[in-house]
Design a protein around this motif. Sequence first.
Motif, PDB file in Angstrom:
ATOM      1  N   LYS A 254       0.834  -1.200   0.000  1.00 41.65           N
ATOM      2  CA  LYS A 254       0.000   0.000   0.000  1.00 41.65           C
ATOM      3  C   LYS A 254       0.878   1.264   0.000  1.00 41.65           C
ATOM      4  O   LYS A 254       2.101   1.208   0.136  1.00 41.65           O
ATOM      5  N   THR A 255       0.200   2.403  -0.127  1.00 42.10           N
ATOM      6  CA  THR A 255       0.861   3.700  -0.015  1.00 42.10           C
ATOM      7  C   THR A 255       0.585   4.253   1.368  1.00 42.10           C
ATOM      8  O   THR A 255      -0.577   4.382   1.780  1.00 42.10           O
ATOM      9  N   ILE A 256       1.646   4.565   2.109  1.00 46.21           N
ATOM     10  CA  ILE A 256       1.519   5.018   3.496  1.00 46.21           C
ATOM     11  C   ILE A 256       2.122   6.410   3.619  1.00 46.21           C
ATOM     12  O   ILE A 256       3.284   6.636   3.278  1.00 46.21           O
ATOM     13  N   GLY A 257       1.318   7.336   4.102  1.00 47.11           N
ATOM     14  CA  GLY A 257       1.792   8.690   4.314  1.00 47.11           C
ATOM     15  C   GLY A 257       2.508   8.821   5.655  1.00 47.11           C
ATOM     16  O   GLY A 257       2.395   7.960   6.530  1.00 47.11           O
ATOM     17  N   TYR A 258       3.215   9.925   5.813  1.00 50.43           N
ATOM     18  CA  TYR A 258       3.826  10.263   7.099  1.00 50.43           C
ATOM     19  C   TYR A 258       3.784  11.773   7.261  1.00 50.43           C
ATOM     20  O   TYR A 258       3.722  12.521   6.279  1.00 50.43           O
ATOM     21  N   THR A 259       3.820  12.230   8.514  1.00 50.20           N
ATOM     22  CA  THR A 259       3.568  13.645   8.798  1.00 50.20           C
ATOM     23  C   THR A 259       4.821  14.475   9.002  1.00 50.20           C
ATOM     24  O   THR A 259       4.830  15.656   8.660  1.00 50.20           O
TER      25      THR A 259
ATOM     26  N   LEU B  69      11.353  11.913  10.974  1.00 50.32           N
ATOM     27  CA  LEU B  69      10.868  11.273  12.199  1.00 50.32           C
ATOM     28  C   LEU B  69       9.864  10.183  11.860  1.00 50.32           C
ATOM     29  O   LEU B  69      10.119   8.997  12.060  1.00 50.32           O
ATOM     30  N   MET B  70       8.710  10.582  11.338  1.00 46.08           N
ATOM     31  CA  MET B  70       7.648   9.613  11.120  1.00 46.08           C
ATOM     32  C   MET B  70       7.972   8.643   9.990  1.00 46.08           C
ATOM     33  O   MET B  70       7.532   7.488  10.028  1.00 46.08           O
TER      34      MET B  70
END
Length: 318
Positions: free
Chosen positions: A127-132, A136-137
Motif C-alpha cells: 500500500k501507499t503510506i503517508g507520514y507527517t 521522524l515519522m
Amino acid sequence: MKKYLMVLLIVGVMGNSPGVMAQDLTLMLDWFPNVDHLPVFVAQEKGYFDAEGIQVNILSPSDTSDALKLAVAGKVDLAVSYEPQTIIAASEGLPVRVAGRLVAHPLTTLLFLKDKGYPSPSALSGKTIGYTVPGLMDVLLQAFAKINGIVDYTAVNVGFNIVPALTSGQVDAVMGPFKTYETVTMAAKGIEAAYFELERWGIPDYDELIFICGVETRAKKSDAVQAFMRAVARGLEDAHHKPEAALQAYFKAVPDVDQAIERAAFERTRPYFAQTQVVDQERWQTFADFALEHGLIDHPVNVATLMAPRPQGRRTPV
C-alpha cells in the motif's frame, strides 16, 4: 481546524515590578496550536510566565520538521519536539538538549479509514503510506514496518494534510496522527478512523511531546529556560487538577479554535500530560538502544548527555 501557520502569539507580559525587564524567549510549536499545547497557553493566560519574569513568543511552524532544526540552530530558544526525533538528532551529532516534558506517553498512530478494515499492520503491505514529519515519522514507519511485516509499501510525505490524503485515496494510511486529536477532528466530519498504536505493536514507550533547546540557549539562557519550565509545570498541574478552568483559559488564549473538537480532544489527551518534569533516563535509554538496533539511528546515544538542568523551585508561590 484553522491552521495557524507562522502566527506569532505574545505570551506573557513584562514583569510586575516597575523597571524590571522580562527576559524574552521564543518557543516554536511542533504543529498548529491545539490542546496538546494547552499547558503552555494556560501559563500564558494565567500569568505564570509573567510571574517568572519571562516573556514568551510562540510560533507555529510552516513545515512539520521545522521546530527542532530551528532550536538547534539557535533561531528559536525552545521548541516542542518528540523524544524519537530528539534521539535521532543527537545520533546525527546535532547539539540538542531536553528542557522538559509535555506529553508523557505515545499518542502517535498508524491511522487509516475504518472502512478499510485492516486487521493487522501487515495488511498494509503493497500500500501507499503517508507520514507527517520528515526525518521522524518516515523513520518510525520503517522500524514499525520491519517489526510488523509491512513490505513493498510506498512512503509519501503528507505533512499537515492528513485527512485530505486519506479521503482522496492518495494514501491508504498515515504514520503520525495522534489517537487523541486527529480521530476527533475526523469524527466531527463524519469520518470514522481506526489505527494501530505504536506501543502495542513493538515500539517502546516514550515521551511523545517534550521541550528542547540548543546548547547555546542552554548556556546563555539557562535560568530563563528553567523559569519557562516552572511556569509550564503550573499549567500542567492546572490541566490535571483544574481541567475546566484550564480549558477555559486555553479557549481565551486561542479563541479561533473549534471548542467542541478541542474539548473532546482535551478529555482524551489529559491523562497523557506529564505529571512530573523528572525524565526517566532509563526509559529514554531503552528507546535509544531500540532505535540503534532497528536502524532509526546510525550511532549510539547516551541520553544522559541530552538532559538540561531540571527547574529548581518556583520564583513565586502558587
